[in-house]
Design a protein around this motif. Structure first.
Motif, PDB file in Angstrom:
ATOM      1  N   TRP A  37     -30.366  11.159 -18.126  1.00 54.97           N
ATOM      2  CA  TRP A  37     -28.917  11.245 -18.222  1.00 54.97           C
ATOM      3  C   TRP A  37     -28.310  10.449 -17.084  1.00 54.97           C
ATOM      4  CZ3 TRP A  37     -27.938  13.586 -13.591  1.00 54.97           C
ATOM      5  CH2 TRP A  37     -28.854  14.555 -13.139  1.00 54.97           C
ATOM      6  N   SER A  38     -27.050  10.144 -17.220  1.00 55.35           N
ATOM      7  CA  SER A  38     -26.350   9.360 -16.204  1.00 55.35           C
ATOM      8  C   SER A  38     -25.240  10.195 -15.583  1.00 55.35           C
ATOM      9  CB  SER A  38     -25.765   8.082 -16.822  1.00 55.35           C
ATOM     10  OG  SER A  38     -24.848   8.414 -17.864  1.00 55.35           O
ATOM     11  N   VAL A  39     -24.686   9.684 -14.494  1.00 59.53           N
ATOM     12  CA  VAL A  39     -23.568  10.352 -13.832  1.00 59.53           C
ATOM     13  C   VAL A  39     -22.411   9.376 -13.706  1.00 59.53           C
ATOM     14  CG1 VAL A  39     -25.023  11.959 -12.546  1.00 59.53           C
ATOM     15  CG2 VAL A  39     -24.443   9.744 -11.537  1.00 59.53           C
ATOM     16  N   GLU A  40     -21.223   9.932 -13.565  1.00 57.45           N
ATOM     17  CA  GLU A  40     -20.018   9.115 -13.376  1.00 57.45           C
ATOM     18  C   GLU A  40     -19.107   9.793 -12.375  1.00 57.45           C
ATOM     19  OE1 GLU A  40     -17.851   8.931 -17.012  1.00 57.45           O
ATOM     20  OE2 GLU A  40     -17.948  11.092 -17.369  1.00 57.45           O
ATOM     21  N   LEU A  41     -18.276   9.001 -11.740  1.00 58.51           N
ATOM     22  CA  LEU A  41     -17.303   9.533 -10.788  1.00 58.51           C
ATOM     23  C   LEU A  41     -16.006   9.833 -11.521  1.00 58.51           C
ATOM     24  CD1 LEU A  41     -17.842   7.184  -7.710  1.00 58.51           C
ATOM     25  CD2 LEU A  41     -18.744   9.482  -8.068  1.00 58.51           C
ATOM     26  N   VAL A  42     -15.425  10.995 -11.241  1.00 59.41           N
ATOM     27  CA  VAL A  42     -14.171  11.389 -11.886  1.00 59.41           C
ATOM     28  C   VAL A  42     -13.175  11.808 -10.811  1.00 59.41           C
ATOM     29  CG1 VAL A  42     -15.225  12.076 -14.057  1.00 59.41           C
ATOM     30  CG2 VAL A  42     -15.067  13.735 -12.212  1.00 59.41           C
ATOM     31  N   PRO A  43     -11.876  11.547 -11.025  1.00 61.23           N
ATOM     32  CA  PRO A  43     -10.864  11.922 -10.031  1.00 61.23           C
ATOM     33  C   PRO A  43     -10.697  13.440  -9.956  1.00 61.23           C
ATOM     34  CG  PRO A  43      -9.823  11.088 -12.019  1.00 61.23           C
ATOM     35  CD  PRO A  43     -11.290  10.852 -12.183  1.00 61.23           C
TER      36      PRO A  43
ATOM     37  N   ARG B 141     -22.049  14.834 -14.793  1.00 59.18           N
ATOM     38  CA  ARG B 141     -23.157  14.459 -15.655  1.00 59.18           C
ATOM     39  C   ARG B 141     -22.645  14.109 -17.043  1.00 59.18           C
ATOM     40  NH1 ARG B 141     -28.005  18.383 -15.165  1.00 59.18           N
ATOM     41  NH2 ARG B 141     -26.516  19.867 -16.043  1.00 59.18           N
ATOM     42  N   SER B 142     -23.218  13.048 -17.595  1.00 57.55           N
ATOM     43  CA  SER B 142     -22.705  12.523 -18.855  1.00 57.55           C
ATOM     44  C   SER B 142     -23.012  13.435 -20.045  1.00 57.55           C
ATOM     45  CB  SER B 142     -23.308  11.133 -19.120  1.00 57.55           C
ATOM     46  OG  SER B 142     -24.732  11.217 -19.183  1.00 57.55           O
TER      47      SER B 142
ATOM     48  N   PRO C  87     -22.467   6.080  -7.050  1.00 58.73           N
ATOM     49  CA  PRO C  87     -23.470   6.818  -7.819  1.00 58.73           C
ATOM     50  C   PRO C  87     -24.699   5.958  -8.088  1.00 58.73           C
ATOM     51  CG  PRO C  87     -21.678   6.129  -9.249  1.00 58.73           C
ATOM     52  CD  PRO C  87     -21.253   5.798  -7.855  1.00 58.73           C
ATOM     53  N   LEU C  88     -25.858   6.611  -8.109  1.00 60.56           N
ATOM     54  CA  LEU C  88     -27.121   5.945  -8.421  1.00 60.56           C
ATOM     55  C   LEU C  88     -27.773   6.718  -9.558  1.00 60.56           C
ATOM     56  CD1 LEU C  88     -29.184   3.746  -7.619  1.00 60.56           C
ATOM     57  CD2 LEU C  88     -30.190   5.397  -6.031  1.00 60.56           C
ATOM     58  N   GLN C  89     -28.018   6.050 -10.667  1.00 60.89           N
ATOM     59  CA  GLN C  89     -28.560   6.719 -11.841  1.00 60.89           C
ATOM     60  C   GLN C  89     -30.037   7.066 -11.636  1.00 60.89           C
ATOM     61  OE1 GLN C  89     -26.284   7.614 -13.726  1.00 60.89           O
ATOM     62  NE2 GLN C  89     -24.690   6.151 -13.141  1.00 60.89           N
ATOM     63  N   ASN C  90     -30.475   8.095 -12.336  1.00 59.98           N
ATOM     64  CA  ASN C  90     -31.862   8.546 -12.207  1.00 59.98           C
ATOM     65  C   ASN C  90     -32.862   7.431 -12.508  1.00 59.98           C
ATOM     66  OD1 ASN C  90     -30.921  11.093 -11.597  1.00 59.98           O
ATOM     67  ND2 ASN C  90     -31.194  11.886 -13.663  1.00 59.98           N
TER      68      ASN C  90
ATOM     69  N   GLY D  34     -29.423  22.680 -10.304  1.00 62.10           N
ATOM     70  CA  GLY D  34     -28.690  22.370 -11.514  1.00 62.10           C
ATOM     71  C   GLY D  34     -28.590  20.906 -11.847  1.00 62.10           C
ATOM     72  N   GLY D  35     -29.436  20.086 -11.229  1.00 64.09           N
ATOM     73  CA  GLY D  35     -29.412  18.649 -11.494  1.00 64.09           C
ATOM     74  C   GLY D  35     -28.882  17.823 -10.337  1.00 64.09           C
TER      75      GLY D  35
END
Length: 293
Positions: A20-26, A43-44, A59-62, A88-89
């Protein structure tokens, strides 16, 4: 992991549920809806927020965090053993065994040579590599050191982009193997020295920071007795070459940290690799070396 997955990080990540990937959110204040400088790492797959980070966090993806390790796998100089996530990830990790013979500390007592690769999505843990000897008899994770100069070896080679061919890969693994052998000499020195009951009790109290004249709480007293019991009859400590030595004493602490301490296996592992369990394990080894000498 299946055999093919042991040499394929993307495949291993998928098998471990890390694809899975991650993203930055405000982020906004709940009452006034004012946007703040910090951002959430989401988490996406399920929208779970794994942490709150500063404005400069990238962010750095797995799949990318450990992708640089693939040349070691391609060269069969290391193989992935297991991978997973904690908190939790928010923390992901991989254990890789280097392709070198295990260390015999005492007769029939082997220690395997692993590297622990880890990365955090909550801003508290950069990509790190640590040497992690694991005792075969009871899967005790020994005193690994993310922060020692030796443990930066592989990461240093990565940062300077030196891992570009087989020769460089083998050079790095050979140097890593030398570090394991140096640590093994410390373990063997403990296995060569006998310990009596009085010194064992003194050692355990010292590790748990219980003063010689102090009457410990019921909880602390129970921990002391647990560790003494493991030092005397823990897994692997009944071997003739191990029983009654400082090596058995240290492994009593190590087994307690790895198999008894903590509320859940996840919190136990997190502490042993990244928290106060790691510090206590390292301290226990040094105390044993000092007292045995």
């Amino acid at each position: 992991l299946d055999e093919a997955e042991c040499y394929d990080w993307p495949a291993a990540a998928k098998k471990a549920g890390l694809d899975w990937s991650v993203e930055l959110v405000p982020l906004q204040t709940a009452d006034t809806h004012v946007t703040v400088e910090h951002r959430g790492v989401r988490r996406s797959t399920d929208g779970k927020v794994l942490g709150v980070v500063g404005p400069r966090f990238a962010p750095l993806q797995n799949t990318d965090a450990f992708g640089w390790f693939q040349p070691f796998l391609d060269a069969k100089e290391a193989r992935l053993e297991t991978a997973g996530a904690l908190r939790g990830g928010s923390r992901v990790w991989v254990l890789a065994k280097i392709a070198r013979a295990p260390i015999e500390i005492a007769r029939d007592d082997l220690v395997e040579k692993f590297l622990l690769l880890s990365h955090g999505h909550d801003g508290s843990l950069a990509v790190r590599v640590g040497f992690t000897p694991v005792r075969v008899l009871c899967s005790n994770t020994m005193a690994q050191a993310h922060n020692a100069d030796a443990s930066k070896l592989v990461r240093l080679r990565h940062s300077k982009s030196l891992v570009t061919n087989l020769a460089h890969v083998r050079e790095v693994m050979n140097l890593a193997n030398q570090e394991f052998e140096a640590t093994a000499e410390q373990y063997r020195s403990l296995a060569r020295r006998d310990i009596n009951q009085a010194d064992l009790r003194k050692y355990v109290r010292h590790v748990l920071k219980v003063d010689d004249a102090e009457v410990p709480s019921a909880r602390l007293a129970n921990q002391v007795e647990q560790i003494i019991g493991l030092a005397e009859a823990g897994r692997g400590n009944d071997l003739p070459a191990v029983r009654g030595t400082w090596w058995a004493a240290y492994n009593g602490v190590s087994e307690w940290l790895g198999h008894n301490r903590g509320r859940t296996p996840a919190t136990r592992l997190d502490s042993l690799w990244f928290g106060d369990g790691a510090a206590l394990n390292k301290s226990a080894l040094q105390i044993a070396l000092d007292m045995a000498a």
